[in-house]
Design a protein around this motif. Structure first.
Motif, PDB file in Angstrom:
ATOM      1  N   ASP A   1      -9.093  -1.557   4.278  1.00 36.48           N
ATOM      2  CA  ASP A   1      -8.264  -0.410   4.767  1.00 36.48           C
ATOM      3  C   ASP A   1      -7.759  -0.872   6.088  1.00 36.48           C
ATOM      4  OD1 ASP A   1      -9.293   1.014   2.432  1.00 36.48           O
ATOM      5  OD2 ASP A   1     -10.889   1.989   3.666  1.00 36.48           O
TER       6      ASP A   1
ATOM      7  N   CYS B   1       0.652  -1.398   0.115  1.00 32.47           N
ATOM      8  CA  CYS B   1       0.182  -0.076   0.071  1.00 32.47           C
ATOM      9  C   CYS B   1       0.742   1.310   0.041  1.00 32.47           C
ATOM     10  CB  CYS B   1      -0.658  -0.079   1.137  1.00 32.47           C
ATOM     11  SG  CYS B   1      -0.305   0.788   2.700  1.00 32.47           S
TER      12      CYS B   1
ATOM     13  N   HIS C   1      -5.186   2.194   2.206  1.00 29.08           N
ATOM     14  CA  HIS C   1      -6.377   1.650   1.425  1.00 29.08           C
ATOM     15  C   HIS C   1      -5.992   0.646   0.398  1.00 29.08           C
ATOM     16  CE1 HIS C   1      -8.554   4.915   3.525  1.00 29.08           C
ATOM     17  NE2 HIS C   1      -7.710   5.652   2.900  1.00 29.08           N
TER      18      HIS C   1
END
Length: 144
Positions: free
Chosen positions: A83, A61, A78
């Motif tokens: 998330d 990420c 995210h």
């Protein structure tokens, strides 16, 4: 008689040196802390003690830092899997205090040496495969 004194002196000397040798781990404390007794991924040894950005990179990420404080750093990720929030701490004790405080919210957290990841349970298992650590269930205490 001399032989007994020599053996006694050798034993005393080796016992005196033992704590010194044990204390000289060459900085392996952080590596050892990354190896969980439950056989979790050895990747945690690479992560610990990690920066938010290092853990984020391992999870794939691009992290956005939301908290920069003396006692913790926090970043939000995210991803397609879901998330999550990565929190790192300068000391293990601060992580434990933070986790104790989090018990009022309950839930499960992925925890490693000086870091914790907050996410929905379905996201934690894939993250554990990438960064190691252990999943801790904090339950929910008190509030209704």
């Amino acid at each position: 008689m001399v032989r007994k004194l020599t053996r006694g002196a050798a034993l005393a000397a080796s016992l005196a040196v033992l704590p010194l040798v044990a204390a000289c781990g060459g900085g392996d404390e952080d590596k050892a802390a990354g190896r969980a007794a439950d056989g979790s991924s050895p990747v945690a040894a690479v992560v610990a003690p990690a920066k938010v950005e290092v853990i984020a990179q391992l999870t794939g990420c691009e992290v956005k830092i939301r908290t920069e404080a003396e006692e913790l750093r926090e970043g939000v990720c995210h991803t397609a899997d879901g998330d999550f929030v990565i929190t790192t701490f300068p000391k293990e004790e601060l992580k434990e205090v933070w986790l104790e405080s989090a018990t009022i919210y309950g839930g499960k957290y992925l925890v490693g040496p000086r870091w914790a990841i907050s996410a929905k349970p379905a996201v934690l298992d894939p993250l554990k495969a990438k960064v190691g650590g252990t999943i801790r269930d904090l339950g929910q205490r008190g509030a209704s």
